[in-house]
Design an enzyme around this catalytic site. Structure first.
Site, mmCIF file in Angstrom:
data_model
loop_
_atom_site.group_PDB
_atom_site.id
_atom_site.type_symbol
_atom_site.label_atom_id
_atom_site.label_comp_id
_atom_site.label_asym_id
_atom_site.label_seq_id
_atom_site.Cartn_x
_atom_site.Cartn_y
_atom_site.Cartn_z
ATOM 1 N N LYS A 1 -33.223 59.154 -0.007
ATOM 2 C CA LYS A 1 -33.400 57.896 -0.745
ATOM 3 C C LYS A 1 -32.309 56.917 -0.330
ATOM 4 C CE LYS A 1 -34.775 57.901 -5.429
ATOM 5 N NZ LYS A 1 -34.534 58.474 -6.769
HETATM 6 O O1 G3P Z 1 -37.307 57.111 -9.804
HETATM 7 C C1 G3P Z 1 -36.561 56.047 -10.292
HETATM 8 C C2 G3P Z 1 -35.907 56.335 -11.592
HETATM 9 O O2 G3P Z 1 -34.996 57.380 -11.536
HETATM 10 C C3 G3P Z 1 -35.372 55.149 -12.272
HETATM 11 O O3 G3P Z 1 -35.921 55.188 -13.502
HETATM 12 O O4 G3P Z 1 -36.146 54.774 -15.863
HETATM 13 O O5 G3P Z 1 -33.910 54.493 -14.760
HETATM 14 O O6 G3P Z 1 -35.718 52.863 -14.359
HETATM 15 P P1 G3P Z 1 -35.378 54.271 -14.693
#
Ligand code: G3P
Length: 268
Positions: free
Chosen positions: A113
């Site tokens: 990533k």
């Molecule tokens: O896959 C992306 C994720 O880890 C981010 O999620 O909920 O922090 O926006 P969030």
């Protein structure tokens, strides 16, 4: 067919959701992790050493523990497992490259990533030439989606890259919803581009917060979805009839739509 990935840093959650998926005739195909999610899992055992050790030692320790967790997850899911390089606004392309080269040695199913920044694009050039699979994360706009695909097409023009995985592009829908912009519109735009242009990366619907995101992703036949355990606990336990009638529109009715953007014709 859309594949499901779990967004977590906790092997126990992978085991639980893989079992739940199976019970409901679904498959948990792969995984995404990130340093924050892994830190949540590690915080307990590391708390002591964080207070005692230097930052450098702690980062090295965290990197090693991240490796152990990723390898554990690899044994639970059959597909790709994304692991993120540590990067902040000061991290250089060379620093991302050397982390990525280490991480990619962990296992052939590990996908790196990278954030979608200028430094990360420089790193992407080097890493893709080395045939390393990349998941471009933190994607918030149509323009970023197009830039990543153009970058990929330029790299592939230099010679074929025969990887098990096409690179991924991860629009962060929940983060856009948080600021009242309809995040799913970026995913839907990207899938339309895929069907009409020379576009090889897979679209990975990320930052999922609700079952409605999954429903909209499936309706658009997005390539991959990564969601946290609590959203799968809701989605997988719905019956097919209940899935059909999930109202996927109302939650976004007050969000600002994104203006549909037709990119200029670019020849690479
Ligand atoms: O896959 C992306 C994720 O880890 C981010 O999620 O909920 O922090 O926006 P969030």
């Amino acid at each position: 067919m859309t594949q499901f990935l779990l967004d977590s840093g906790d092997p126990d959650e992978y085991r639980a959701i893989a079992t739940l998926a199976k019970q409901h005739q679904e498959v948990l195909f792969g995984a995404t992790t990130n340093p924050t999610l892994i830190a949540k899992k590690l915080l307990g055992p590391l708390r002591q050493s964080v207070s005692e050790a230097s930052t450098k030692v702690t980062q090295e320790k965290a990197f090693e523990l991240q490796k152990q967790i990723v390898l554990e997850i690899i044994n639970i899911v059959p597909g790709p497992v994304s692991a993120e390089v540590y990067a902040d606004e000061k991290t250089t392309a060379n620093e991302m490259i050397s982390q990525a080269r280490e991480i990619t040695k962990w296992h052939q199913r590990v996908v790196i990533k990278l954030p979608t920044t200028i430094e990360a694009f420089k790193a992407r050039t080097v890493l893709r030439r080395e045939k390393i699979p990349i998941n471009n994360t933190l994607v918030f706009s149509q323009q970023q989606v197009l830039a990543i695909n153009l970058h990929e097409q330029l790299i592939q023009k230099e010679g074929p890259i025969e990887n098990e995985w096409q690179p991924f592009i991860s629009p962060f829908v929940g983060r856009l919803d948080d600021i009242n912009i309809d995040g799913m519109a970026v995913v839907e735009w990207a899938m339309r581009q895929k069907r009409t242009h020379n576009f090889t990366p897979l679209i990975l619907l990320a930052s999922v917060r609700r079952a409605e995101h999954i429903k909209r992703g499936l309706d658009f036949e997005v390539d991959l979805i990564t969601a946290p355990a609590k959203v799968y606990q809701e989605w997988f336990t719905l019956t097919n009839e209940q899935k059909q009638v999930v109202d996927a529109k109302s939650y976004a009715s007050n969000f600002k739509p994104i203006d549909y953007w037709e990119p200029p014709r670019c020849t690479v």
